[in-house]
Design an enzyme around this catalytic site. Structure first.
Site, PDB file in Angstrom:
ATOM      1  CB  THR A 202       6.849   5.296 -14.593  1.00 27.05           C
ATOM      2  OG1 THR A 202       7.603   6.431 -14.144  1.00 27.05           O
ATOM      3  CG2 THR A 202       5.525   5.215 -13.838  1.00 27.05           C
TER       4      THR A 202
ATOM      5  N   GLY B  81       0.826  -1.209   0.000  1.00 32.19           N
ATOM      6  CA  GLY B  81       0.000   0.000   0.000  1.00 32.19           C
ATOM      7  C   GLY B  81       0.853   1.248   0.000  1.00 32.19           C
TER       8      GLY B  81
ATOM      9  CD  GLU C  12       7.842  -2.359  -6.312  1.00 33.52           C
ATOM     10  OE1 GLU C  12       6.737  -2.772  -6.628  1.00 33.52           O
ATOM     11  OE2 GLU C  12       8.038  -1.214  -5.907  1.00 33.52           O
TER      12      GLU C  12
ATOM     13  CD  GLU D 256       7.789   8.406 -18.245  1.00 34.92           C
ATOM     14  OE1 GLU D 256       7.368   7.583 -17.408  1.00 34.92           O
ATOM     15  OE2 GLU D 256       7.467   8.375 -19.448  1.00 34.92           O
TER      16      GLU D 256
HETATM   17  C1  LIG Z   1      -1.233  -3.170 -12.707  1.00 37.39           C
HETATM   18  C2  LIG Z   1      -0.634  -2.311 -11.628  1.00 37.39           C
HETATM   19  C3  LIG Z   1      -0.364  -2.876 -10.389  1.00 37.39           C
HETATM   20  C4  LIG Z   1       0.152  -2.093  -9.351  1.00 37.39           C
HETATM   21  N1  LIG Z   1       0.345  -2.644  -8.109  1.00 37.39           N
HETATM   22  C5  LIG Z   1       0.699  -1.844  -7.066  1.00 37.39           C
HETATM   23  C6  LIG Z   1       0.736  -2.349  -5.736  1.00 37.39           C
HETATM   24  O1  LIG Z   1       0.521  -3.538  -5.498  1.00 37.39           O
HETATM   25  N2  LIG Z   1       0.988  -1.479  -4.712  1.00 37.39           N
HETATM   26  C7  LIG Z   1       1.259  -0.149  -4.936  1.00 37.39           C
HETATM   27  O2  LIG Z   1       1.505   0.576  -3.975  1.00 37.39           O
HETATM   28  N3  LIG Z   1       1.257   0.347  -6.193  1.00 37.39           N
HETATM   29  C8  LIG Z   1       0.980  -0.456  -7.249  1.00 37.39           C
HETATM   30  N4  LIG Z   1       0.933   0.053  -8.534  1.00 37.39           N
HETATM   31  C9  LIG Z   1       1.181   1.472  -8.717  1.00 37.39           C
HETATM   32  C10 LIG Z   1       2.415   1.819  -9.494  1.00 37.39           C
HETATM   33  O3  LIG Z   1       3.567   1.591  -8.730  1.00 37.39           O
HETATM   34  C11 LIG Z   1       2.202   3.281  -9.890  1.00 37.39           C
HETATM   35  O4  LIG Z   1       1.215   3.285 -10.899  1.00 37.39           O
HETATM   36  C12 LIG Z   1       3.433   3.930 -10.389  1.00 37.39           C
HETATM   37  O5  LIG Z   1       4.354   4.065  -9.349  1.00 37.39           O
HETATM   38  C13 LIG Z   1       3.117   5.312 -10.990  1.00 37.39           C
HETATM   39  O6  LIG Z   1       2.362   6.083 -10.104  1.00 37.39           O
HETATM   40  P1  LIG Z   1       1.034   6.835 -10.591  1.00 37.39           P
HETATM   41  O7  LIG Z   1       0.180   5.817 -11.269  1.00 37.39           O
HETATM   42  O8  LIG Z   1       0.462   7.581  -9.443  1.00 37.39           O
HETATM   43  O9  LIG Z   1       1.526   7.844 -11.684  1.00 37.39           O
HETATM   44  P2  LIG Z   1       2.193   9.267 -11.418  1.00 37.39           P
HETATM   45  O10 LIG Z   1       3.274   9.163 -10.420  1.00 37.39           O
HETATM   46  O11 LIG Z   1       1.106  10.254 -11.183  1.00 37.39           O
HETATM   47  O12 LIG Z   1       2.854   9.534 -12.829  1.00 37.39           O
HETATM   48  C14 LIG Z   1       2.119   9.979 -13.978  1.00 37.39           C
HETATM   49  C15 LIG Z   1       3.109  10.182 -15.117  1.00 37.39           C
HETATM   50  O13 LIG Z   1       4.081  11.179 -14.742  1.00 37.39           O
HETATM   51  C16 LIG Z   1       5.404  10.661 -14.815  1.00 37.39           C
HETATM   52  N5  LIG Z   1       6.222  11.181 -13.704  1.00 37.39           N
HETATM   53  C17 LIG Z   1       5.882  11.190 -12.389  1.00 37.39           C
HETATM   54  N6  LIG Z   1       6.893  11.713 -11.658  1.00 37.39           N
HETATM   55  C18 LIG Z   1       7.875  12.032 -12.516  1.00 37.39           C
HETATM   56  C19 LIG Z   1       9.189  12.579 -12.378  1.00 37.39           C
HETATM   57  N7  LIG Z   1       9.671  12.927 -11.175  1.00 37.39           N
HETATM   58  N8  LIG Z   1       9.935  12.769 -13.487  1.00 37.39           N
HETATM   59  C20 LIG Z   1       9.450  12.416 -14.709  1.00 37.39           C
HETATM   60  N9  LIG Z   1       8.229  11.902 -14.914  1.00 37.39           N
HETATM   61  C21 LIG Z   1       7.451  11.688 -13.830  1.00 37.39           C
HETATM   62  C22 LIG Z   1       5.240   9.153 -14.672  1.00 37.39           C
HETATM   63  O14 LIG Z   1       6.323   8.436 -15.248  1.00 37.39           O
HETATM   64  C23 LIG Z   1       3.926   8.913 -15.420  1.00 37.39           C
HETATM   65  O15 LIG Z   1       4.163   8.850 -16.798  1.00 37.39           O
HETATM   66  C24 LIG Z   1       0.452  -0.715  -9.590  1.00 37.39           C
HETATM   67  C25 LIG Z   1       0.204  -0.162 -10.853  1.00 37.39           C
HETATM   68  C26 LIG Z   1      -0.325  -0.939 -11.868  1.00 37.39           C
HETATM   69  C27 LIG Z   1      -0.586  -0.301 -13.201  1.00 37.39           C
END
Ligand SMILES: Cc1cc2nc3c(=O)[nH]c(=O)nc-3n(C[C@H](O)[C@H](O)[C@H](O)COP(=O)(O)OP(=O)(O)OC[C@H]3O[C@@H](n4cnc5c(N)ncnc54)[C@H](O)[C@@H]3O)c2cc1C
Length: 388
Positions: A369, A124, A240, A371
């Site tokens: 991600t 989480g 991770e 990025e």
């Molecule tokens: C199928 C799936 C399973 C998952 N399972 C888990 C889980 O079990 N537990 C958990 O905690 N999370 C989980 N996640 C979450 C995952 O780790 C996040 O989706 C990921 O870390 C991105 O966060 P966000 O979706 O909030 O995107 P954001 O952080 O809001 O990012 C949006 C966009 O902005 C870019 N961006 C953000 N910050 C920066 C930066 N500093 N520099 C450049 N670009 C940037 C990102 O690369 C992305 O393209 C899961 C996600 C998916 C899709």
């Protein structure tokens, strides 16, 4: 220079293959596919009985003391066969953090049950308003007698609906700078105030949004110091961020080769004789080699006790972005026939091509991600400053 993983690793690889032939039945894979859950209790139990849940842990903690290279050979095989390991991975990752930083009572409560595959722990970290910047967590934990009250929500809490606990990052000091006011807890999921809603994703994988409405957690379920949660997260995320996705690429190539050898084109010749097909195969094979070498270098650095940060990110970034490109290229080659999915009797390679396109996208997002991986590489491989 030797790029192999060594005799012990290859022996474990062979054992893993034999184990998967026996345990990873079509029926079990089908159940995972239908539910969208990358976890299966029968599979986890079998891995546990084989003593393989904590391969890399020291023997005195219940592990097998295997080297990072052995672990890699084992994991390459699990991934190549699409084994349902997500629940195992998150549970053992948190168990390892507890083994490192938890109080004795917490270790006693969690570690034996984790090693016996009796519990599942979900992660989480991500919230609806922040994911990459996990330190911006807004979910609150407030002191309440001898425990804590948790209020907030977490997004993408994969496996929460089957989990016994969630490893939760919560804000305990809203006045402190964001990295300093966080604490981590192991929150039991089966209690009043915890609400779980399903979130279906592009790949068919089920994840969840979880809500914590005045949820009580005892102080004995805190991991690490109060306001020291970022240190705990460091121990968790180090693992991770280091993985690659070579096994998925290998599976795609195996399917592509089989298709090219078994199928004929409009001129009656096997697809494998078509230069457009062999050109793709050559390119994918080369990209697999690079992905494999990046991943193996990360494991080797780990086994030598050398700095891995930045290197693990290169393996993750390269392998996932190439997987995405390869899956699209394969779909282009195989045409509309590849659009039928697993449950269709006429699906090509059991829907493997169509699934690869959908699944590849997610690999570039979770566990950091693309990025974010590039940022990490810029900082650790080039010494550039952290972006503000
Ligand atoms: C199928 C799936 C399973 C998952 N399972 C888990 C889980 O079990 N537990 C958990 O905690 N999370 C989980 N996640 C979450 C995952 O780790 C996040 O989706 C990921 O870390 C991105 O966060 P966000 O979706 O909030 O995107 P954001 O952080 O809001 O990012 C949006 C966009 O902005 C870019 N961006 C953000 N910050 C920066 C930066 N500093 N520099 C450049 N670009 C940037 C990102 O690369 C992305 O393209 C899961 C996600 C998916 C899709």
């Amino acid at each position: 220079m030797d790029f192999g993983l060594g005799e012990r690793s290859e022996r474990l690889r062979a054992e893993t293959r034999a184990f998967l032939d026996e345990v990873l039945t079509e029926e079990l894979l089908q159940e995972c596919h239908r539910s969208g859950v990358n976890h299966h209790p029968r599979f986890s139990k079998a891995v546990s009985e084989r003593g393989w849940l904590a391969l890399g842990w020291p023997i005195e903690l219940g592990g097998q003391g295997r080297s990072p290279l052995e672990l890699l050979a084992h994991n390459e095989e699990l991934q190549r066969r699409n084994a349902p390991t997500y629940g195992i991975g998150t549970t053992m990752m948190v168990a390892q953090v507890i083994a490192l930083l938890g109080e004795p009572g917490l270790k006693e409560l969690i570690i034996p049950r984790a090693l016996a595959a009796e519990i599942v722990i979900a992660l989480g970290f991500t919230e609806p308003e922040n994911g990459s910047d996990a330190a911006a967590a807004a979910t609150r934990a407030v002191r309440d007698g001898d425990g804590w009250t948790i209020t907030g929500s977490k997004m993408f809490t994969t496996n929460a609906h089957i989990a016994d606990y969630v490893f939760l990052l919560a804000r305990t000091d809203p006045e402190a700078p964001k990295h300093r006011g966080l604490t981590t807890f192991l929150v039991p999921m089966n209690q009043p105030g915890v609400e779980i809603q399903a979130v279906r994703t592009l790949s068919g994988e089920r994840t969840n949004i979880t809500f914590y409405n005045d949820v009580r957690v005892g102080d004995d379920l805190r991991i690490g110091e109060v306001d020291g949660g970022w240190k705990v997260m460091g121990a968790a995320l180090a693992r991770e961020h280091s993985g690659g996705f070579v096994g998925e690429q290998q599976r795609l190539l195996t399917d592509l080769l089989a298709w090219a050898q078994e199928t004929t084109g409009p001129d009656g010749r096997h697809r494998i004789e078509d230069p457009a097909v062999t050109e793709r195969i050559g390119r994918i094979r080369t990209e697999i080699e690079v992905s494999l070498l990046l991943q193996r270098r990360g494991a080797w650095l780990g086994s030598e006790g050398l700095e891995v940060r930045g290197k693990g990110s290169m393996a993750k970034l390269f392998s996932t972005e190439r997987l995405e490109r390869q899956a699209a290229a394969v779909l282009e080659l195989t045409g509309p026939d590849a659009l039928r999915s697993r449950d269709e009797p006429t699906a090509l390679r059991d829907g493997g091509f169509e699934y690869a396109v959908r699944h590849a996208k997610g690999t570039t997002i979770y566990a950091g991600t693309s990025e974010i991986q590039r940022d990490i590489i810029a900082q650790h491989a080039l010494g550039l400053p952290r972006p503000t």
